[in-house]
Design a protein around this motif. Structure first.
Motif, short mmCIF file in Angstrom:
data_model
loop_
_atom_site.label_atom_id
_atom_site.label_comp_id
_atom_site.label_asym_id
_atom_site.label_seq_id
_atom_site.Cartn_x
_atom_site.Cartn_y
_atom_site.Cartn_z
N ASP A 51 0.83 -1.20 0.00
CA ASP A 51 0.00 0.00 0.00
C ASP A 51 0.86 1.25 0.00
O ASP A 51 0.55 2.24 -0.64
CB ASP A 51 -0.93 0.01 1.22
CG ASP A 51 -2.08 -0.99 1.07
OD1 ASP A 51 -2.32 -1.42 -0.07
OD2 ASP A 51 -2.71 -1.31 2.08
N SER A 52 1.95 1.21 0.75
CA SER A 52 2.82 2.39 0.85
C SER A 52 3.52 2.68 -0.46
O SER A 52 4.00 3.79 -0.68
CB SER A 52 3.85 2.20 1.97
OG SER A 52 4.77 1.16 1.64
N ASP A 53 3.59 1.70 -1.34
CA ASP A 53 4.23 1.88 -2.62
C ASP A 53 3.32 2.57 -3.64
O ASP A 53 3.77 2.97 -4.70
CB ASP A 53 4.68 0.53 -3.20
CG ASP A 53 5.85 -0.07 -2.43
OD1 ASP A 53 6.54 0.72 -1.74
OD2 ASP A 53 6.06 -1.29 -2.50
N LYS A 54 2.03 2.70 -3.31
CA LYS A 54 1.08 3.33 -4.23
C LYS A 54 1.37 4.82 -4.32
O LYS A 54 1.72 5.45 -3.31
CB LYS A 54 -0.34 3.06 -3.78
CG LYS A 54 -0.73 1.59 -3.84
CD LYS A 54 -2.17 1.35 -3.38
CE LYS A 54 -2.53 -0.14 -3.52
NZ LYS A 54 -3.93 -0.41 -3.08
N PRO A 55 1.23 5.41 -5.49
CA PRO A 55 1.63 6.81 -5.71
C PRO A 55 1.03 7.83 -4.75
O PRO A 55 1.69 8.81 -4.39
CB PRO A 55 1.16 7.07 -7.16
CG PRO A 55 1.12 5.73 -7.79
CD PRO A 55 0.70 4.78 -6.70
N LEU A 56 -0.22 7.61 -4.34
CA LEU A 56 -0.89 8.59 -3.47
C LEU A 56 -1.26 7.98 -2.12
O LEU A 56 -2.24 8.38 -1.48
CB LEU A 56 -2.14 9.13 -4.16
CG LEU A 56 -1.89 9.88 -5.48
CD1 LEU A 56 -3.21 10.30 -6.13
CD2 LEU A 56 -0.99 11.10 -5.25
N ALA A 57 -0.47 7.01 -1.68
CA ALA A 57 -0.75 6.32 -0.41
C ALA A 57 -0.83 7.30 0.75
O ALA A 57 0.02 8.17 0.91
CB ALA A 57 0.34 5.29 -0.14
N GLY A 58 -1.89 7.15 1.54
CA GLY A 58 -2.06 7.95 2.74
C GLY A 58 -2.62 9.34 2.53
O GLY A 58 -2.87 10.06 3.49
N LYS A 59 -2.87 9.73 1.30
CA LYS A 59 -3.39 11.07 1.03
C LYS A 59 -4.91 11.08 1.05
O LYS A 59 -5.54 10.14 0.56
CB LYS A 59 -2.87 11.60 -0.32
CG LYS A 59 -1.38 11.87 -0.35
CD LYS A 59 -0.96 12.54 -1.63
CE LYS A 59 0.53 12.86 -1.63
NZ LYS A 59 0.86 13.88 -0.60
N GLU A 60 -5.50 12.13 1.59
CA GLU A 60 -6.94 12.34 1.53
C GLU A 60 -7.20 13.53 0.61
O GLU A 60 -6.76 14.64 0.90
CB GLU A 60 -7.55 12.60 2.91
CG GLU A 60 -9.06 12.79 2.85
CD GLU A 60 -9.71 12.89 4.23
OE1 GLU A 60 -10.77 13.51 4.34
OE2 GLU A 60 -9.14 12.33 5.18
N ASP A 99 -6.61 1.92 -6.38
CA ASP A 99 -5.38 1.58 -7.10
C ASP A 99 -4.24 2.54 -6.79
O ASP A 99 -3.06 2.14 -6.76
CB ASP A 99 -5.66 1.58 -8.61
CG ASP A 99 -4.70 0.67 -9.37
OD1 ASP A 99 -4.44 -0.46 -8.89
OD2 ASP A 99 -4.22 1.07 -10.44
N LEU A 100 -4.57 3.81 -6.55
CA LEU A 100 -3.52 4.81 -6.28
C LEU A 100 -3.26 5.00 -4.80
O LEU A 100 -2.27 5.61 -4.41
CB LEU A 100 -3.91 6.16 -6.91
CG LEU A 100 -3.98 6.20 -8.44
CD1 LEU A 100 -4.50 7.55 -8.92
CD2 LEU A 100 -2.61 5.91 -9.05
N GLY A 101 -4.19 4.50 -3.96
CA GLY A 101 -3.95 4.50 -2.52
C GLY A 101 -4.49 5.68 -1.74
O GLY A 101 -4.18 5.83 -0.56
N PHE A 102 -5.33 6.53 -2.36
CA PHE A 102 -5.84 7.69 -1.63
C PHE A 102 -7.27 7.48 -1.14
O PHE A 102 -7.98 6.60 -1.62
CB PHE A 102 -5.76 8.96 -2.49
CG PHE A 102 -6.69 8.97 -3.69
CD1 PHE A 102 -8.00 9.46 -3.60
CD2 PHE A 102 -6.25 8.52 -4.94
CE1 PHE A 102 -8.84 9.49 -4.70
CE2 PHE A 102 -7.09 8.54 -6.06
CZ PHE A 102 -8.39 9.02 -5.93
N THR A 103 -7.66 8.27 -0.15
CA THR A 103 -9.06 8.35 0.27
C THR A 103 -9.57 9.72 -0.18
O THR A 103 -8.78 10.61 -0.55
CB THR A 103 -9.20 8.21 1.79
OG1 THR A 103 -8.43 9.23 2.43
CG2 THR A 103 -8.71 6.84 2.26
N TYR A 104 -10.90 9.89 -0.13
CA TYR A 104 -11.42 11.17 -0.63
C TYR A 104 -12.70 11.57 0.11
O TYR A 104 -13.40 10.76 0.69
CB TYR A 104 -11.71 11.09 -2.13
CG TYR A 104 -12.80 10.12 -2.53
CD1 TYR A 104 -14.14 10.50 -2.52
CD2 TYR A 104 -12.49 8.81 -2.91
CE1 TYR A 104 -15.14 9.60 -2.89
CE2 TYR A 104 -13.48 7.91 -3.26
CZ TYR A 104 -14.81 8.32 -3.26
OH TYR A 104 -15.80 7.42 -3.61
N THR A 105 -12.96 12.87 0.07
CA THR A 105 -14.22 13.43 0.54
C THR A 105 -14.85 14.19 -0.62
O THR A 105 -14.14 14.76 -1.46
CB THR A 105 -14.02 14.40 1.73
OG1 THR A 105 -13.10 15.43 1.34
CG2 THR A 105 -13.46 13.66 2.93
#
Length: 291
Positions: A51-60, A99-105
């Motif tokens: 997961d940490s390897d995904k381009p936008l991992a951990g970003k909201e 796929d990119l590892g981000f969450t969103y609002t």
């Protein structure tokens, strides 16, 4: 006495041997449990690393959209007051997030406010059935196209019209002031009829005063689902010049570093067939862009 002592020693030896054997037989189970726990930890660590390897991992990320474009994005509210978004854009958004590892609002707003939300820094991107235009591109950056708008023809189901050739000699309607007027004028033998909006065109068809209406393919699908006695077909650009087809793109603030990341993801979704799958689900197989 000697015999009794020997028997006692033998019995004690046997008990000791039995206990040792039992302990020995249980040892592998303890080792297996430890090995299993170690394996689970390794798997968990591997997943975290992946997961940490995904381009936008951990970003909201903040997403702006206007949820009133049926098949692309719409919203309903359940009995508990929870909003549920659905549509083509939402499925694309969910796939990209995973796929990119981000969450969103999501910020739901009028379509006319979307560009302004990017300029004001209130959103990281807009995915809302928005088309690229040169005027908009002066204010925001766009991704590559993820879908292409199609032009459709609504017809009365009993009209016998199944393609462009069948429109010759027919009264064909469209909304006044749209580019569809030019398309109808280019159809040999067709009589142009204009009305104030798609709803008026539909009523004219249902009343039998016109047999066909030229409009967007998504509108065609919506009208057919809501009204019996109508059907539609997608106009093949090789049979009729429909002008420059609009594309659907994701919009970003000027200079956003997200643009190349999302372009790469769009290309990936085209290559692995996921984009076609989502488009087909919401708009039908005829809507999938060829080539």
């Amino acid at each position: 006495m000697i015999l009794a002592s020997l028997l006692a020693v033998s019995m004690l030896s046997g008990c000791g041997s039995s206990a040792a054997s039992s302990a020995s037989s249980e040892a592998p189970s303890s080792t297996a449990a430890s090995s299993e726990a170690s394996s689970q930890v390794s798997s968990s660590e591997a997943a975290a690393a992946s997961d940490s390897d995904k381009p936008l991992a951990g970003k909201e990320l903040k997403v702006a959209l206007s949820a009133n474009f049926k098949y692309f994005e719409s919203v309903t509210v359940d009995a508990q007051g929870n909003e549920k978004y659905e549509g083509l854009d939402i499925d694309i958004l969910d796939y990209m997030a995973e796929d990119l590892g981000f969450t969103y609002t999501i910020s739901n707003m009028p379509f006319s406010s979307l560009i302004g939300s990017l300029q004001a820094g209130q959103a990281d991107f807009v995915i809302s059935g928005m088309s690229y235009t040169e005027e908009r591109a002066e204010s925001v950056d766009f991704s590559d196209a993820y879908a292409t708008a199609k032009v459709g023809c609504l017809v009365r189901s009993d009209s016998g019209i199944t393609d462009v050739a069948g429109l010759s000699g027919q009264a064909v309607a469209c909304s006044a002031g749209t580019n569809y007027e030019k398309i109808i004028q280019s159809i040999e033998g067709a009589e142009l009829k204009t009305f104030d909006g798609q709803a008026a065109c539909t009523q004219e068809m249902l009343a039998g005063r016109v047999n066909a209406t030229i409009t967007g393919a998504t509108a065609c699908k919506k009208v057919c689902e809501e009204n019996e006695g109508l059907s539609y077909f997608i106009i093949d650009p090789s049979q009729l010049d429909v002008g420059s087809l609009s594309t659907y793109n994701i919009a970003f603030p000027k200079g956003s570093e997200l643009v190349p990341i999302f372009n790469e993801e769009i290309a990936k979704m085209k290559e692995n067939g996921k984009l076609d799958e989502i488009i087909s689900t919401w708009l039908g197989e005829d809507y999938i862009k060829e080539g």
